[in-house]
Design an enzyme around this catalytic site. Structure first.
Site, mmCIF file in Angstrom:
data_model
loop_
_atom_site.group_PDB
_atom_site.id
_atom_site.type_symbol
_atom_site.label_atom_id
_atom_site.label_comp_id
_atom_site.label_asym_id
_atom_site.label_seq_id
_atom_site.Cartn_x
_atom_site.Cartn_y
_atom_site.Cartn_z
ATOM 1 N N GLY A 82 0.858 -1.183 0.000
ATOM 2 C CA GLY A 82 0.000 0.000 0.000
ATOM 3 C C GLY A 82 0.887 1.223 0.000
ATOM 4 O O GLY A 82 2.020 1.169 0.485
ATOM 5 N N GLN A 87 3.531 9.762 0.779
ATOM 6 C CA GLN A 87 4.769 8.967 0.780
ATOM 7 C C GLN A 87 5.577 9.157 -0.501
ATOM 8 O O GLN A 87 6.716 8.687 -0.582
ATOM 9 C CB GLN A 87 4.453 7.478 0.971
ATOM 10 C CG GLN A 87 3.876 7.167 2.354
ATOM 11 C CD GLN A 87 3.712 5.677 2.535
ATOM 12 O OE1 GLN A 87 2.702 5.118 2.153
ATOM 13 N NE2 GLN A 87 4.729 5.032 3.099
ATOM 14 N N CYS A 133 6.249 -0.072 7.444
ATOM 15 C CA CYS A 133 5.862 1.054 6.592
ATOM 16 C C CYS A 133 7.050 1.442 5.731
ATOM 17 O O CYS A 133 8.171 1.511 6.230
ATOM 18 C CB CYS A 133 5.443 2.230 7.480
ATOM 19 S SG CYS A 133 5.017 3.715 6.550
ATOM 20 N N LEU A 134 6.804 1.705 4.448
ATOM 21 C CA LEU A 134 7.887 2.100 3.545
ATOM 22 C C LEU A 134 8.546 3.397 4.009
ATOM 23 O O LEU A 134 9.697 3.644 3.683
ATOM 24 C CB LEU A 134 7.358 2.268 2.118
ATOM 25 C CG LEU A 134 6.800 0.999 1.467
ATOM 26 C CD1 LEU A 134 6.234 1.325 0.097
ATOM 27 C CD2 LEU A 134 7.861 -0.094 1.365
ATOM 28 N N HIS A 175 -3.949 1.451 7.824
ATOM 29 C CA HIS A 175 -2.607 2.056 7.803
ATOM 30 C C HIS A 175 -2.537 3.181 6.762
ATOM 31 O O HIS A 175 -2.031 4.282 7.055
ATOM 32 C CB HIS A 175 -1.593 0.941 7.502
ATOM 33 C CG HIS A 175 -0.179 1.374 7.349
ATOM 34 N ND1 HIS A 175 0.812 0.950 8.204
ATOM 35 C CD2 HIS A 175 0.434 2.163 6.432
ATOM 36 C CE1 HIS A 175 1.966 1.472 7.821
ATOM 37 N NE2 HIS A 175 1.769 2.210 6.742
ATOM 38 N N GLU A 176 -3.056 2.921 5.571
ATOM 39 C CA GLU A 176 -2.963 3.924 4.492
ATOM 40 C C GLU A 176 -3.879 5.117 4.766
ATOM 41 O O GLU A 176 -3.515 6.261 4.477
ATOM 42 C CB GLU A 176 -3.290 3.298 3.127
ATOM 43 C CG GLU A 176 -2.398 2.140 2.710
ATOM 44 C CD GLU A 176 -0.902 2.413 2.822
ATOM 45 O OE1 GLU A 176 -0.480 3.571 2.659
ATOM 46 O OE2 GLU A 176 -0.155 1.469 3.106
ATOM 47 N N HIS A 179 -2.144 7.395 7.137
ATOM 48 C CA HIS A 179 -1.124 8.221 6.476
ATOM 49 C C HIS A 179 -1.709 9.545 6.017
ATOM 50 O O HIS A 179 -1.103 10.602 6.185
ATOM 51 C CB HIS A 179 -0.592 7.504 5.224
ATOM 52 C CG HIS A 179 0.636 6.681 5.452
ATOM 53 N ND1 HIS A 179 1.801 7.201 5.941
ATOM 54 C CD2 HIS A 179 0.885 5.364 5.227
ATOM 55 C CE1 HIS A 179 2.724 6.245 6.014
ATOM 56 N NE2 HIS A 179 2.190 5.114 5.592
HETATM 57 NI NI NI Z 1 3.052 3.265 5.547
#
Ligand code: NI
Length: 214
Positions: A82, A87, A133-134, A175-176, A179
Site C-alpha cells: 500500500g 509517501q 511502513c515504507l 494504515h494507508e 497516512h
Molecule cells: Ni506506511
C-alpha cells in the site's frame, strides 16, 4: 462484487452495493498502472508532508490518473502492499494498494478521500500482527488493529466507492488511511516500541530510493 452485509454506526446490519470489485484481473490492472507510471522516491519519517493531514482530492482528471500510475510504480519498486500520496511527497488524500486478504486473495486499487467506517464492538476483533511502513524502512512492530475494515471514498473519476478488507488487507486499509491524516503506524505504538522501530530503521539502509530529510 455482489452485495455484502455491512454495519452502520449503530451496529445495524444493512445491505450495501457500493463495494467495488478490486480482485478481478488484479495482476493485469496493477501491471497496467505501473507500466504507465514512473517510480518516485519515498518520503521517510520526519518529512513534514507525512505528519499533517493531506488535502482533499477535488480534481479527478489526468493529473490524478498520472499520480496514481506513478504511485503503483513506486509501490512496486519499494515492494509495498500500500502507498499513500504523501509517501511520494504529494499533499493529496489518495492511496493505492496491492494486498492479499485473509484468504490470500489479491486486492488492487486506489481510493481518494478515504474515511474508515466505525465498527460496532462485535466487529472489532483485534489482531496484533507485525506492521511495517515504507516510510520507516527496515522496521517492524506488532500493532493491534481490527481484523476487518471498510473504507469509503471516491475512485479516480470521482465516483463514490467502498472497499472492504479482512486480515492483512484490513490492516493495510487502516494504515494507508492513517497516512493521509498525518499518522504513521509508529505513532500508535508505545513510546518504547516506537523508539525500537526508529532504532531498527537507523541500523539499516533502505532497499529503495528515499527522499533525504532536510
Ligand atoms: Ni506506511
Amino acid at each position: 462484487m455482489a452485495q455484502q452485509p455491512v454495519f452502520d454506526q449503530d451496529g445495524e446490519q444493512r445491505v450495501d452495493d457500493a463495494f467495488i470489485d478490486d480482485t478481478t484481473d488484479a495482476a493485469e490492472r496493477e501491471a497496467a498502472h505501473r507500466e504507465r507510471g514512473t517510480s518516485r522516491p519515498i518520503t521517510v519519517v520526519g518529512n513534514p508532508v507525512l505528519h499533517k493531514e493531506c488535502k482533499d482530492v477535488t480534481e479527478f482528471g489526468d493529473e490524478l490518473a498520472q499520480l496514481i500510475d506513478d504511485m503503483f510504480a513506486s509501490q512496486r519498486t519499494a515492494e509495498g502492499v500500500g502507498l499513500a500520496a504523501n509517501q511520494v511527497g504529494v499533499d493529496l488524500k489518495v492511496f493505492v494498494y496491492d494486498c492479499p486478504d485473509d484468504d490470500g486473495v489479491r486486492h488492487t486499487g486506489a481510493i481518494c478521500n478515504p474515511v474508515l467506517d466505525e465498527l460496532p464492538p462485535e466487529r472489532r476483533i483485534l489482531d496484533d500482527s507485525n506492521e511495517g511502513c515504507l516510510s520507516v524502512p527496515g522496521a517492524y512492530a506488532p500493532l493491534a488493529r481490527p481484523d476487518y475494515a471498510v473504507v469509503r471514498g471516491q475512485d479516480a473519476q470521482g465516483n463514490p466507492i467502498a472497499i472492504e478488507g479482512t486480515g492483512y488487507f484490513a490492516r493495510c486499509l487502516q494504515h494507508e488511511t492513517d497516512h493521509l491524516y498525518g499518522y504513521l503506524y509508529i505513532d500508535r505504538l508505545s513510546k518504547r516500541d516506537r523508539k525500537d522501530a526508529l532504532r531498527q530503521m537507523a541500523e539499516g539502509e533502505p532497499r529503495y530510493p528515499v527522499v533525504a530529510n532536510a
